[in-house]
Design a protein around this motif. Structure first.
Motif: not given
Length: 95
Positions: A14-16, A21-24, A80-84
Motif C-alpha cells: 500500500d504505497a499511500t 510511514y516513510a515521512a514520519r 503508521l505502516r501497519e497493513g502497508a
C-alpha cells in the motif's frame, strides 16, 4: 568508533500508507542523527531472496542506530505502516 547502520528490506503493498510511514520515520531518523545511504532505487538480486525496496541508514555509532530502531518515536512510525507491507530491519555495527 565504528558507525552503526539500520538495514531494511521491504515489500510495499500500500504505497499511500507506506509514504506516510516513510515521512514520519525520516523525521525520527534525523532526531537520532541518521543519514540515508540507500533508499529504494534500482536493484537486482544476486543470490537468495530479495525485496524490491531496500534501505541503509548510517548513524554515528551502533548505539545511536539501536536507539533509533528502539525509540518510542519510531514505534509510532511503525504503527503508521501497519497493513502497508512487510519489512525486515537489522541494526549492524560497521567495520
Amino acid at each position: 568508533m565504528p558507525k552503526g547502520y539500520v538495514i531494511g528490506r521491504a515489500k510495499v503493498t500500500d504505497a499511500t500508507k507506506w509514504a506516510v510511514y516513510a515521512a514520519r520515520s525520516s523525521e525520527v531518523m534525523k532526531i537520532y542523527g541518521g543519514t540515508p545511504i540507500v533508499r529504494g532505487g534500482q536493484m537486482t538480486v544476486a543470490e537468495g531472496e530479495g525485496r524490491a525496496r531496500n534501505i541503509i541508514i548510517e548513524f554515528a555509532d551502533f548505539q545511536s542506530a539501536k536507539a533509533y530502531a528502539a525509540s518510542p518515536e519510531y514505534a509510532e512510525a511503525r504503527k503508521l505502516r501497519e497493513g502497508a507491507g512487510e519489512i525486515d530491519l537489522v541494526v549492524v555495527e560497521g567495520a
